[in-house]
Design an enzyme around this catalytic site. Structure first.
Site, PDB file in Angstrom:
ATOM      1  N   CYS A  84       0.837  -1.205   0.000  1.00  0.00           N
ATOM      2  CA  CYS A  84       0.000   0.000   0.000  1.00  0.00           C
ATOM      3  C   CYS A  84       0.876   1.261   0.000  1.00  0.00           C
ATOM      4  O   CYS A  84       1.570   1.523  -0.961  1.00  0.00           O
ATOM      5  CB  CYS A  84      -0.979  -0.047   1.177  1.00  0.00           C
ATOM      6  SG  CYS A  84      -2.323   1.152   1.053  1.00  0.00           S
ATOM      7  N   HIS A 170      -3.728  -4.982   0.400  1.00  0.00           N
ATOM      8  CA  HIS A 170      -3.317  -5.450   1.729  1.00  0.00           C
ATOM      9  C   HIS A 170      -3.334  -6.980   1.766  1.00  0.00           C
ATOM     10  O   HIS A 170      -4.379  -7.587   2.015  1.00  0.00           O
ATOM     11  CB  HIS A 170      -4.256  -4.894   2.807  1.00  0.00           C
ATOM     12  CG  HIS A 170      -4.071  -3.436   3.075  1.00  0.00           C
ATOM     13  ND1 HIS A 170      -3.101  -2.952   3.925  1.00  0.00           N
ATOM     14  CD2 HIS A 170      -4.721  -2.348   2.584  1.00  0.00           C
ATOM     15  CE1 HIS A 170      -3.154  -1.627   3.955  1.00  0.00           C
ATOM     16  NE2 HIS A 170      -4.128  -1.237   3.149  1.00  0.00           N
ATOM     17  N   GLU A 172      -2.171  -8.837   4.019  1.00  0.00           N
ATOM     18  CA  GLU A 172      -2.196  -9.342   5.395  1.00  0.00           C
ATOM     19  C   GLU A 172      -3.601  -9.540   5.948  1.00  0.00           C
ATOM     20  O   GLU A 172      -3.769 -10.188   6.991  1.00  0.00           O
ATOM     21  CB  GLU A 172      -1.411  -8.396   6.318  1.00  0.00           C
ATOM     22  CG  GLU A 172      -2.073  -7.055   6.617  1.00  0.00           C
ATOM     23  CD  GLU A 172      -1.833  -5.991   5.557  1.00  0.00           C
ATOM     24  OE1 GLU A 172      -2.114  -4.808   5.843  1.00  0.00           O
ATOM     25  OE2 GLU A 172      -1.369  -6.334   4.442  1.00  0.00           O
ATOM     26  N   SER A 224      -2.511 -15.494  37.186  1.00  0.00           N
ATOM     27  CA  SER A 224      -3.884 -14.997  37.163  1.00  0.00           C
ATOM     28  C   SER A 224      -4.871 -16.099  36.820  1.00  0.00           C
ATOM     29  O   SER A 224      -6.071 -15.938  36.991  1.00  0.00           O
ATOM     30  CB  SER A 224      -4.008 -13.881  36.121  1.00  0.00           C
ATOM     31  OG  SER A 224      -3.806 -14.414  34.819  1.00  0.00           O
ATOM     32  N   VAL A 227      -3.760 -17.537  30.234  1.00  0.00           N
ATOM     33  CA  VAL A 227      -2.761 -18.261  29.450  1.00  0.00           C
ATOM     34  C   VAL A 227      -1.407 -17.565  29.465  1.00  0.00           C
ATOM     35  O   VAL A 227      -0.359 -18.223  29.508  1.00  0.00           O
ATOM     36  CB  VAL A 227      -3.259 -18.469  27.997  1.00  0.00           C
ATOM     37  CG1 VAL A 227      -3.485 -17.157  27.278  1.00  0.00           C
ATOM     38  CG2 VAL A 227      -2.292 -19.336  27.214  1.00  0.00           C
ATOM     39  N   SER A 229       0.210 -15.575  31.804  1.00  0.00           N
ATOM     40  CA  SER A 229       1.003 -15.787  33.013  1.00  0.00           C
ATOM     41  C   SER A 229       1.361 -17.255  33.178  1.00  0.00           C
ATOM     42  O   SER A 229       2.447 -17.593  33.664  1.00  0.00           O
ATOM     43  CB  SER A 229       0.264 -15.263  34.255  1.00  0.00           C
ATOM     44  OG  SER A 229      -0.946 -15.973  34.481  1.00  0.00           O
TER      45      SER A 229
END
Length: 524
Positions: A84, A170, A172, A224, A227, A229
């Site tokens: 772009c 784009h 992506e 916590s 995922v 921590s």
């Protein structure tokens, strides 16, 4: 990561998609980092990149003050791919022509393909996602035009000899269905980069980095139940063993089974030392009578810090007493991810870590060096590394959950009874989504209790006056934007039937069909 992985650098020209480009590069098994467009050619060269990708951006290459591309970048003889705005800046820097054609292209556009390394063998007419006003009208010398659209006479080009290429669209975004294939071809075929960025390699490198940083020291990690921590702690535990102590503060605002999941599943899969702080009564006492969501968050944050601080002091003192010397717990593990680093201005993720960083409001006499083993990873990579480390799927695939927990999913005062009601409804929704195999199709599904609202219902032979429950299933890649998930009607029916039959205080289930924006994912 820099010691062992040479990156592909994504130069951010102000695009909302720069991080997404970096993620797509990693999905092609190549390590990537984001750098600002203000990075000099010398700074780029110092990172020894394998290739450079120039991102899109909102500016016109002709606008005063628009980000500029230093032509000396091409003297580095690196593979370069422009997207772009980056495509236009690349064309202009190499002697091509960028013009105001008067034809703007936004959204879905048909791309006409004419061979090339990146697009060869793909459909000759394919949908792509455009977002541009200016257009490249003449390609630089030595470039072959491989794609055109109605509004862009040069929509893709390649200079295979110099390993340079670019596209106006784009690649992506998911709206360009062949975009990932095009990006992969640039990386592997044009640039010749091997596919070496894999979960097993990532885990090995991160473990060695933690060992190098911590040495013979001791570390503390706050768990916590999430995922991030959990994976951070598992990596550090793999690196230093029982010199890591994990602290889990149970504030009573968790979902059903989460305390047990941390205490049993996490410990069983990692062997980590765990200290659990039971602070349920303390938190509920402080939240009594509070209905304002911001006030809830402040109270929960304050009390969490106090509870964690007390536990840390005890661990530090015990560690010092056990070794017969001054306490020496020097490191604090945090689950910081790469998007946090980029958004806070860290850019490349290689900013120096302060040697003694006062974290999260801990008192000044408790100073730690931060260990952030995940600071260069995206969420999907964290999950992949967690699986590589042997963490159970119940932890690795866990949906995002807010730090204040169920407190901000109760609209109204937080009480033990209301928590029990919401916890039961939430468990039913999660069970049914799992049974239907929909866990991985949604980003998360907050279940909200409208505790200060009652609606009339009929159950059996009598009238009821119960609370509504709101289901908020959303799909997203990064939580910055989200769309409501179109769950099958039969799944919604089962969830509604079970909740209204099994949860005594609830007689109505409603579905939130608001996207983000305008609505946030959480209600409070």
């Amino acid at each position: 990561m820099a010691e062992t992985q040479r990156p592909v650098l994504v130069v951010d020209f102000g695009a909302q998609y720069a991080q997404l480009i970096a993620r797509r590069v990693r999905e092609a098994s190549v390590y990537s980092e984001v750098v600002p467009h203000t990075a000099t050619v010398e700074e780029i060269a110092a990172k020894k990149p394998l290739a450079v990708i120039l991102s899109g951006g909102p500016a016109s290459v002709y606008a005063e003050g628009a980000p500029q591309l230093d032509p000396r970048l091409f003297d580095l003889n690196l593979p370069v791919f422009g997207i772009c705005y980056g495509f236009q800046a690349m064309a202009q820097a190499l002697g091509g022509t960028v013009a105001h054609t008067g034809t703007r292209e936004y959204g879905r556009t048909e791309l006409n393909i004419d061979g090339g390394v990146l697009h060869g063998g793909l459909p000759t007419i394919q949908p792509v996602w455009m977002s541009h006003g200016d257009a490249v009208t003449d390609a630089p010398e030595g470039f072959e035009v491989t794609g055109t659209t109605a509004g862009a006479p040069v929509a893709a080009f390649e200079d295979r000899a110099r390993r340079l290429a670019g596209v106006q669209y784009h690649p992506e975004v998911l709206h360009s269905p062949h975009g990932q294939q095009v990006l992969s071809r640039f990386l592997h075929e044009l640039a010749g980069i091997p596919a070496s960025w894999t979960p097993s390699n990532i885990a090995d490198v991160l473990v060695e980095q933690v060992r190098a940083q911590v040495g013979d020291g001791h570390a503390i990690c706050g768990l916590s139940g999430g995922v991030d921590s959990a994976v951070a702690a598992a990596l550090v535990q793999r690196a230093i063993g029982d010199r890591l102590t994990c602290v889990f503060v149970d504030h009573g605002l968790l979902r059903a089974g989460e305390r047990e999941q941390v205490q049993q599943d996490f410990v069983a899969s990692t062997g980590a030392k765990l200290v659990t702080v039971d602070a349920v009564d303390k938190f509920l006492g402080e939240l009594k009578g509070v209905t304002d969501p911001e006030e809830k968050r402040k109270i929960i944050g304050r009390e969490f810090i106090r509870s964690f601080e007390d536990a840390v002091r005890q661990i530090v003192d015990e560690q010092g007493a056990a070794e017969g010397k001054q306490p020496e717990v020097e490191f604090l593990v945090q689950g910081t991810l790469y998007p946090d680093v980029v958004e806070s201005g860290g850019g490349t993720g290689t900013a120096n870590i302060k040697s003694h960083h006062n974290v999260g409001g801990l008192p000044e006499d408790l100073e730690f060096e931060l260990v952030e083993p995940l600071r260069l990873l995206f969420k999907d990579e964290v999950r992949a590394v967690g699986r590589e480390l042997g963490l159970p799927e119940e932890i690795v695939a866990r949906q995002p959950f807010p730090g204040p927990g169920l407190a901000i999913r109760i609209i109204g005062e937080v009480t033990a009874d209301r928590l029990a009601t919401l916890r039961q409804a939430d468990a039913i929704a999660r069970e049914e989504l799992t049974a239907a195999g929909l866990d991985r199709q949604i980003w998360q599904c907050p279940v909200v209790l409208l505790a200060d609202v009652r609606s009339v219902g009929v159950q059996g032979d009598g009238r009821t006056y119960g609370h509504p429950i709101v289901l908020r299933p959303v799909s997203s890649e990064d939580a910055m934007t989200a769309d409501w998930t179109r769950l099958p009607y039969e799944v919604l029916e089962r969830i509604s039937t079970r909740i209204t039959n099994e949860v005594a205080e609830v007689n109505r289930v409603v579905l939130d069909v608001t996207s983000k924006p305008p609505g946030t994912i959480e209600w409070e």
